[in-house]
Design an enzyme around this catalytic site. Sequence first.
Site, PDB file in Angstrom:
ATOM      1  N   LEU A   1       7.920  17.819 -44.240  1.00 25.48           N
ATOM      2  CA  LEU A   1       6.761  17.900 -46.003  1.00 25.48           C
ATOM      3  C   LEU A   1       7.346  18.168 -47.296  1.00 25.48           C
ATOM      4  O   LEU A   1       8.385  19.142 -47.117  1.00 25.48           O
ATOM      5  CB  LEU A   1       5.390  18.800 -46.121  1.00 25.48           C
ATOM      6  CG  LEU A   1       4.818  19.012 -47.153  1.00 25.48           C
ATOM      7  CD1 LEU A   1       3.801  18.084 -48.333  1.00 25.48           C
ATOM      8  CD2 LEU A   1       3.806  20.328 -47.751  1.00 25.48           C
ATOM      9  N   CYS A   2       8.110  17.508 -48.241  1.00 31.74           N
ATOM     10  CA  CYS A   2       8.838  18.030 -49.099  1.00 31.74           C
ATOM     11  C   CYS A   2       8.139  18.068 -50.547  1.00 31.74           C
ATOM     12  O   CYS A   2       7.540  16.939 -51.130  1.00 31.74           O
ATOM     13  CB  CYS A   2       9.792  16.471 -50.192  1.00 31.74           C
ATOM     14  SG  CYS A   2      10.737  17.650 -51.046  1.00 31.74           S
ATOM     15  N   ILE A   3       7.379  19.639 -50.816  1.00 36.25           N
ATOM     16  CA  ILE A   3       6.994  20.027 -52.104  1.00 36.25           C
ATOM     17  C   ILE A   3       7.694  21.288 -52.344  1.00 36.25           C
ATOM     18  O   ILE A   3       8.626  22.108 -51.471  1.00 36.25           O
ATOM     19  CB  ILE A   3       5.577  20.581 -51.592  1.00 36.25           C
ATOM     20  CG1 ILE A   3       4.919  20.681 -52.676  1.00 36.25           C
ATOM     21  CG2 ILE A   3       5.782  21.503 -50.683  1.00 36.25           C
ATOM     22  CD1 ILE A   3       3.522  21.541 -51.721  1.00 36.25           C
TER      23      ILE A   3
END
Length: 215
Positions: A84-86
């Site tokens: 996940l890229c957040i």
Amino acid sequence: MAAATLLRQFKELSKHPIPGFRISLKDENVFTWEVGIIGPPKTIYEGGYFLSTIKFPQDYPFNPPSFTFNSPFFHPNVYPDGTLCISILHPPGDDPMSGEKAEERWNPTQTVESILLSIVSLLNDPNCSSPANVDAGVMYRQNREKYNEIIAEQVKASKKDIPADLVLPTSEEHYQYKKPEESPADDENFWYDDDAEAEEDFDFDGEDDEQEEED
């Protein structure tokens, strides 16, 4: 101590679960959590159950954990390998390359609770300005029907992982998160007792055993 901090957060979330998530420790390792994400009602993810893993660094909470989906998850903000890229999971401080400000990124006041709530928000409201999965980002903007078809297939595939004792929420009200009015952290003796139990129940890094042998 990172292990004690994580155990406190785990116990708090176990006592006051966030609707839409199930958490457990992998192999009794407080630095690796297994998370099941329940698809929010009235969204394209409804009926799904997506398994994922959170891995925490030894210096948590000063640096963020990583969050990875265990199965393919087609989303603009999820890399093809499931990571996940957040912003909330990016290292602390300003990043001139991406333009992210320190207040958007990780800071030690964040908790597992804030991470999970951010993920719920991101599912149906992806950030397509700099997508981790370019194909998903383009399709989300230009061909929403095809995008939804892919998600529907992944929701269908995820149902095999739904625990037998889990009743999926059928309304947005059942999925809505409500902050508990009272937290065990308000009791000064609560964490003291739990930290003592933690030392008995978990061998966080093996250092205690080695010390005993030396003594």
